[in-house]
Design a protein around this motif. Structure first.
Motif, PDB file in Angstrom:
ATOM      1  N   ASP A   1       7.557   0.530  -2.078  1.00  0.00           N
ATOM      2  CA  ASP A   1       6.862   1.608  -1.658  1.00  0.00           C
ATOM      3  C   ASP A   1       5.825   2.101  -2.656  1.00  0.00           C
ATOM      4  OD1 ASP A   1       5.801   4.213  -0.580  1.00  0.00           O
ATOM      5  OD2 ASP A   1       7.094   3.755   1.125  1.00  0.00           O
ATOM      6  N   LYS A   2       4.495   2.225  -2.237  1.00  0.00           N
ATOM      7  CA  LYS A   2       3.399   2.622  -3.105  1.00  0.00           C
ATOM      8  C   LYS A   2       3.532   3.928  -3.628  1.00  0.00           C
ATOM      9  CE  LYS A   2       0.003   4.158   0.427  1.00  0.00           C
ATOM     10  NZ  LYS A   2      -1.204   3.872   1.051  1.00  0.00           N
ATOM     11  N   ARG A   3       4.278   4.693  -3.188  1.00  0.00           N
ATOM     12  CA  ARG A   3       4.341   6.391  -3.461  1.00  0.00           C
ATOM     13  C   ARG A   3       5.348   6.421  -4.709  1.00  0.00           C
ATOM     14  NH1 ARG A   3       5.856   8.469   1.926  1.00  0.00           N
ATOM     15  NH2 ARG A   3       6.980   6.154   1.965  1.00  0.00           N
ATOM     16  N   VAL A   4       6.296   5.446  -4.762  1.00  0.00           N
ATOM     17  CA  VAL A   4       7.265   5.763  -5.401  1.00  0.00           C
ATOM     18  C   VAL A   4       6.941   5.468  -6.777  1.00  0.00           C
ATOM     19  CG1 VAL A   4       9.042   5.064  -3.901  1.00  0.00           C
ATOM     20  CG2 VAL A   4       8.362   3.536  -5.717  1.00  0.00           C
ATOM     21  N   HIS A   5       7.506   6.426  -7.901  1.00  0.00           N
ATOM     22  CA  HIS A   5       7.133   6.522  -9.378  1.00  0.00           C
ATOM     23  C   HIS A   5       7.629   5.017  -9.913  1.00  0.00           C
ATOM     24  CE1 HIS A   5       7.030  11.226  -9.379  1.00  0.00           C
ATOM     25  NE2 HIS A   5       6.005  10.455  -8.882  1.00  0.00           N
ATOM     26  N   TYR A   6       7.011   4.725 -11.049  1.00  0.00           N
ATOM     27  CA  TYR A   6       7.152   3.726 -11.643  1.00  0.00           C
ATOM     28  C   TYR A   6       8.576   3.673 -12.278  1.00  0.00           C
ATOM     29  CZ  TYR A   6       6.792  -0.021 -15.320  1.00  0.00           C
ATOM     30  OH  TYR A   6       7.105  -0.874 -16.261  1.00  0.00           O
ATOM     31  N   GLU A   7       9.181   4.602 -12.825  1.00  0.00           N
ATOM     32  CA  GLU A   7      10.369   4.888 -13.298  1.00  0.00           C
ATOM     33  C   GLU A   7      11.664   4.292 -12.496  1.00  0.00           C
ATOM     34  OE1 GLU A   7      11.511   8.817 -14.435  1.00  0.00           O
ATOM     35  OE2 GLU A   7      10.499   9.462 -12.555  1.00  0.00           O
TER      36      GLU A   7
ATOM     37  N   VAL B   1      11.053   1.723 -10.122  1.00  0.00           N
ATOM     38  CA  VAL B   1      10.811   0.448  -9.958  1.00  0.00           C
ATOM     39  C   VAL B   1      11.214  -0.556 -11.284  1.00  0.00           C
ATOM     40  CG1 VAL B   1       9.084  -1.173  -8.971  1.00  0.00           C
ATOM     41  CG2 VAL B   1       8.991   1.040  -8.486  1.00  0.00           C
ATOM     42  N   ALA B   2      11.049   0.130 -12.314  1.00  0.00           N
ATOM     43  CA  ALA B   2      11.173  -0.553 -13.644  1.00  0.00           C
ATOM     44  C   ALA B   2      12.492  -1.110 -13.689  1.00  0.00           C
ATOM     45  CB  ALA B   2      10.918   0.426 -14.927  1.00  0.00           C
TER      46      ALA B   2
ATOM     47  N   ILE C   1      12.584  -4.798 -12.739  1.00  0.00           N
ATOM     48  CA  ILE C   1      11.713  -5.654 -13.308  1.00  0.00           C
ATOM     49  C   ILE C   1      12.706  -6.018 -14.517  1.00  0.00           C
ATOM     50  CG2 ILE C   1      10.019  -5.926 -15.294  1.00  0.00           C
ATOM     51  CD1 ILE C   1       8.549  -3.950 -13.436  1.00  0.00           C
TER      52      ILE C   1
ATOM     53  N   LEU D   1       7.727 -12.784 -15.742  1.00  0.00           N
ATOM     54  CA  LEU D   1       8.181 -11.736 -16.363  1.00  0.00           C
ATOM     55  C   LEU D   1       8.597 -12.306 -17.894  1.00  0.00           C
ATOM     56  CD1 LEU D   1      11.246 -11.061 -13.797  1.00  0.00           C
ATOM     57  CD2 LEU D   1       9.400  -9.445 -14.434  1.00  0.00           C
TER      58      LEU D   1
ATOM     59  N   PRO E   1       6.346   7.063 -16.553  1.00  0.00           N
ATOM     60  CA  PRO E   1       7.179   7.110 -15.716  1.00  0.00           C
ATOM     61  C   PRO E   1       6.971   7.573 -14.278  1.00  0.00           C
ATOM     62  CG  PRO E   1       8.169   7.648 -17.781  1.00  0.00           C
ATOM     63  CD  PRO E   1       6.643   7.697 -17.804  1.00  0.00           C
ATOM     64  N   ASP E   2       5.902   8.695 -14.289  1.00  0.00           N
ATOM     65  CA  ASP E   2       5.474   9.357 -13.193  1.00  0.00           C
ATOM     66  C   ASP E   2       4.534   9.005 -12.164  1.00  0.00           C
ATOM     67  OD1 ASP E   2       4.066  10.194 -15.233  1.00  0.00           O
ATOM     68  OD2 ASP E   2       4.107  12.435 -14.502  1.00  0.00           O
ATOM     69  N   VAL E   3       4.033   7.853 -12.572  1.00  0.00           N
ATOM     70  CA  VAL E   3       2.717   7.300 -11.902  1.00  0.00           C
ATOM     71  C   VAL E   3       3.150   6.545 -10.832  1.00  0.00           C
ATOM     72  CG1 VAL E   3       2.590   5.173 -13.253  1.00  0.00           C
ATOM     73  CG2 VAL E   3       0.407   6.231 -12.509  1.00  0.00           C
ATOM     74  N   SER E   4       2.591   6.634  -9.856  1.00  0.00           N
ATOM     75  CA  SER E   4       2.788   5.924  -8.332  1.00  0.00           C
ATOM     76  C   SER E   4       2.668   4.547  -8.874  1.00  0.00           C
ATOM     77  CB  SER E   4       1.910   6.366  -7.274  1.00  0.00           C
ATOM     78  OG  SER E   4       2.016   7.683  -7.005  1.00  0.00           O
ATOM     79  N   TRP E   5       3.581   3.851  -7.903  1.00  0.00           N
ATOM     80  CA  TRP E   5       3.825   2.313  -7.975  1.00  0.00           C
ATOM     81  C   TRP E   5       2.188   1.674  -7.531  1.00  0.00           C
ATOM     82  CZ3 TRP E   5       5.887  -1.652 -10.299  1.00  0.00           C
ATOM     83  CH2 TRP E   5       5.756  -2.715  -9.482  1.00  0.00           C
ATOM     84  N   GLU E   6       1.567   2.400  -6.708  1.00  0.00           N
ATOM     85  CA  GLU E   6       0.442   2.053  -6.279  1.00  0.00           C
ATOM     86  C   GLU E   6      -0.439   1.432  -7.191  1.00  0.00           C
ATOM     87  OE1 GLU E   6      -1.462   4.984  -3.858  1.00  0.00           O
ATOM     88  OE2 GLU E   6      -2.922   3.498  -3.043  1.00  0.00           O
TER      89      GLU E   6
ATOM     90  N   GLN F   1       7.348   0.193 -20.982  1.00  0.00           N
ATOM     91  CA  GLN F   1       7.540   1.454 -20.445  1.00  0.00           C
ATOM     92  C   GLN F   1       7.244   2.343 -21.921  1.00  0.00           C
ATOM     93  OE1 GLN F   1      10.553   2.395 -18.122  1.00  0.00           O
ATOM     94  NE2 GLN F   1      10.020   4.249 -17.533  1.00  0.00           N
TER      95      GLN F   1
END
Lengths: 174, 170
Positions: A143-149, A151-152, A155, B66, B141-146, B167
């Motif tokens: 989901d585009k709104r979730v934080h990268y932490e 999704v990491a 990966i 990856l 860490p708090d940046v949106s996946w978008e 990271q």
């Protein structure tokens, strides 16, 4: 007198011209049949991003014997919560209908390895592939709104499971 | 002496009933199959599709790789490997946008087109084989996946082939 009756009978025998209506109806049905994408367990309810000048490529994902989709689902998938910060938190990972907790790297690694072995037993991938189409891949559909932490870990799990090919889901522009 | 003919009388046909003219048969309509069930079924199908259809936008895939598991790749080349291009992502104050900080680029980038232009400019500076230069995306860490996908998209668009994620340790 007789001619009046005849005229009256003719007036009663009015027919609606059904042909154009049936034509339109069939056109609509054909449109829906062609444009509808079949529902698939691989796709969870996530809001994807549409990058500027997207270079996303189309592929037949439903039939992908050499890959797997990892969905990262938001806690507010339908964007109904007025508090936007709820949607920024990931609720779980979904692979087909199986759910994994956020941060469950061990579970993800095991699942990726299992799917890789299934693909290998079906002859869809090679251990040392020479063509990209014979290489196992994971697709991250977050989901585009979730934080990268959130999704990491997906990966990281892919790296630790030994997968080299990865794809990111995004919307396409026509 | 022959009998005098009747004068002014009617001839023999006058005694018969006047012949009725046959009405012309109405033109026969060509036989038609019953349309009603077909229309019924058609409308049922149409209703089903209209109600059940959930129109989705078309999805695509941005291809990537990856990193190999484990250690750093040892380079055995005369030419030193190109310095990785690091793109740091931080959310804006309102979390509705992201700021891209590219290594060796003084300005903070706020638009994707600008990020693309910056990456293309870096390629031109590096010369041949520039597309082999590693691009490392370092989202906070708090940046949106978008915005992570957007940065990745611009790197792929700029034809870089080695794009990875990392990271930042804060």
């Amino acid at each position: 007198m007789a001619s009046q009756r005849q005229k009256a009978a003719e007036h009663q025998d009015v027919n609606l011209n059904m042909t154009p209506m049936i034509d339109c109806t069939f056109q609509l049905i054909i449109f829906f049949v062609i444009s509808t994408q079949a529902a698939s367990d691989a796709y969870a309810n996530v809001k994807l991003c549409w990058p500027y000048e997207s270079v996303a490529l189309e592929s037949d994902v439903i039939h992908m014997p050499n890959g797997m989709i990892v969905n990262v689902v938001s806690m507010d998938p339908d964007q109904k919560d007025p508090d936007k910060s709820v949607g920024e938190r990931a609720a779980r990972y979904e692979i087909m209908k199986d759910k994994y907790e956020i941060g469950d790297i061990d579970g993800l690694i095991q699942r990726i390895k299992d799917d890789f072995n299934v693909a290998k037993s079906r002859g869809a991938v090679d251990e040392n592939p020479k063509e990209p189409s014979r290489e196992f891949f994971i697709e991250i559909r977050a989901d585009k709104r979730v934080h990268y932490e959130d999704v990491a870990p997906v990966i990281k799990a892919g790296v630790l499971a030994g997968v080299r090919r990865m794809q990111l889901s995004a919307l396409m522009k026509y | 002496m022959p009998a005098p003919q009747e004068q002014g009388g009617t001839n023999g046909n006058a005694q018969e009933a006047p012949r009725e003219r046959r009405k012309p048969a109405p033109p026969q309509k060509p036989p038609q199959p019953p349309m009603t069930p077909m229309i019924d079924v058609t409308f049922q199908l149409l209703l089903f599709f209209i109600l059940a259809c959930d129109i989705r936008e078309t999805e695509g895939r941005i291809p990537g790789t990856l990193p190999a598991k484990g250690n750093i790749v040892q380079v055995v080349e005369d030419k030193p490997p190109p310095e990785p291009i690091r793109i740091r992502l931080r959310p804006s104050a309102d979390h509705l946008a992201a700021n891209y900080e590219v290594s060796d680029y003084a300005t903070v980038i706020t638009s994707e087109q600008e990020l693309y232009d910056c990456l293309r400019g870096r390629q031109e500076r590096l010369g041949s084989g520039a597309t082999e230069a590693p691009v490392v995306i370092l989202p906070s860490p708090d940046v949106s996946w978008e915005f992570v996908v957007k940065a990745f998209n611009q790197a792929v668009r700029a034809r870089f082939t080695k794009i990875g994620f990392a990271q930042e340790i804060l």
